[in-house]
Design an enzyme around this catalytic site. Structure first.
Site, PDB file in Angstrom:
ATOM      1  N   ASP A   1      -3.340   7.811   8.380  1.00 50.20           N
ATOM      2  CA  ASP A   1      -4.358   6.938   8.973  1.00 50.20           C
ATOM      3  C   ASP A   1      -3.693   5.942   9.922  1.00 50.20           C
ATOM      4  OD1 ASP A   1      -3.174   5.033   7.331  1.00 50.20           O
ATOM      5  OD2 ASP A   1      -4.796   4.995   5.866  1.00 50.20           O
TER       6      ASP A   1
ATOM      7  N   HIS B   1      -0.630   4.440   7.431  1.00 50.77           N
ATOM      8  CA  HIS B   1       0.123   5.050   6.332  1.00 50.77           C
ATOM      9  C   HIS B   1       0.562   6.489   6.609  1.00 50.77           C
ATOM     10  CE1 HIS B   1      -2.621   1.975   4.589  1.00 50.77           C
ATOM     11  NE2 HIS B   1      -1.476   1.596   4.036  1.00 50.77           N
TER      12      HIS B   1
ATOM     13  N   SER C   1       0.805  -1.223   0.000  1.00 52.74           N
ATOM     14  CA  SER C   1       0.000   0.000   0.000  1.00 52.74           C
ATOM     15  C   SER C   1       0.835   1.268   0.000  1.00 52.74           C
ATOM     16  CB  SER C   1      -0.939   0.016   1.213  1.00 52.74           C
ATOM     17  OG  SER C   1      -0.201  -0.129   2.413  1.00 52.74           O
TER      18      SER C   1
END
Length: 353
Positions: free
Chosen positions: A319, A322, A34
């Protein structure tokens, strides 16, 4: 026959010139999780490991959620800009024709790992990402000559940000009390990664950028489980073991494979420095998530109904997991030119080899 050969030669010349025009390298191919995904997971079934909804992308042009796990751009975007690309390469699953892949492709998938079992059923494993790339190279060689394809790929940049989810999964499933078990795990993980890098080398890759694992024990969601919201230091130690073993793999490959060159980005040490003096780097909060809810704003995912900070450039984390766009920018620029945290060369030096 003469006309066909002439047409093929013309096609090769046009493709190569178009792909290399004005950029430092002809193409960028990105792999990983991600931290590198620019939207591949948007096209996968289910709702896991997705970021194609607000407030993600709030600082992206037109406040558009793209599938990047960030309030805006990610590190690859900033790196591509330094390499004079208008934008970073598109997500593989968003491509509808080969012309869109002329400047490179992003295969990264949120939740994925080096091991196939990591993120199984909701992400694209690194092995599968490499299979996708194999298809790209096969079609490339049918469009231009084999020699031109070899030169194109050998000058292109292959970027990796992976291993984080494998280690977090190992920690969640087994804990980290047994050192022998840790060493065995790291050996298997980096052994698999070595095989994957060798596969890409065999497919034509020569210039590799590998972002090392960072202080993954300090992500907000993991701090929730530690008294005083401290970092999970056992997991940080595992990250350091992975980085050391990965560097050994890269040095060995460079000494045994002709033309193999690389830049390893020591994200761990750089982020350790930033964390020790955050204000110097513009951060007022390096612990909490900007977007979420509850303690440390990390008890839930960043969702359309979540609260989010207004001073996003001052937050290290966007978040639960990340970084913010500001953090990604800092890491990318350091990787590009920061000799202290890139070895044996910086990205800027690597593209000139």
């Amino acid at each position: 026959m003469g006309l066909l050969l002439l047409a093929a030669a013309f096609s090769t010349a046009v493709f190569t010139r178009m792909a290399a025009a004005s950029t430092v390298v002809p193409a960028i191919y990105a792999f990983g999780d991600s931290t590198a995904d620019v939207g591949n997971n948007n096209f996968l079934p289910g709702n896991q490991a997705k970021a194609n909804f607000p407030h993600n992308g709030i600082d992206f042009p037109r406040s558009r959620p793209t599938g990047r796990f960030s309030n805006g751009y990610i590190g690859l975007d900033f790196m591509a800009k330094k390499l004079k690309f208008n934008k970073s390469p598109p997500a593989y699953l968003s491509i509808s024709n080969d012309a869109q892949a002329n400047r490179g492709v992003n295969f990264a998938s949120g939740g994925s790992g080096i091991f196939d079992a990591t993120g199984q059923n909701f992400s694209i494993s690194l092995n599968h990402q490499i299979k996708y790339f194999k298809g790209i190279t096969r079609r490339l060689r049918t469009r231009i000559s084999g020699g031109a394809a070899y030169r194109f790929l050998s000058r292109s940049l292959f970027v990796f940000s992976t291993g984080n989810n494998d280690m977090i999964g190992f920690y969640v499933n087994f804990g980290l009390k047994n050192e022998t078990q840790q060493q065995l795990f790291i050996g298997q993980l980096t052994g698999q990664f070595r095989n994957q890098l060798e596969t890409l080398y065999d497919l034509g890759a020569r210039k590799f950028v590998v972002f090392g694992s960072s202080l993954i024990g300090c992500i907000p969601i993991l701090r929730l489980s530690v008294p005083g919201a401290k970092c999970v230091e056992d997991l940080n130690n595992l990250s350091q073991q992975f980085n050391k073993a990965t560097q050994i793999v890269l040095r060995d490959l460079a000494s045994t494979l002709k033309g193999f060159s690389y830049s390893f980005i020591n994200t761990y040490d750089f982020i350790s420095l930033v964390s020790s003096q955050p204000l110097k780097y513009g951060f007022t909060d390096i612990i909490s998530a900007c977007c979420g809810s509850g303690r440390l704003n990390a008890e839930s995912e960043c969702r359309p109904n979540s609260t989010y900070c207004s001073n996003r450039d001052e937050y290290f984390f966007w978040d639960q997991f990340h970084p913010t766009q500001a953090t990604y920018r800092l890491i990318a620029l350091t990787a590009y030119r920061g000799r202290r945290y890139a070895s044996p060369v910086t990205i800027k030096q690597l593209v000139g080899l």
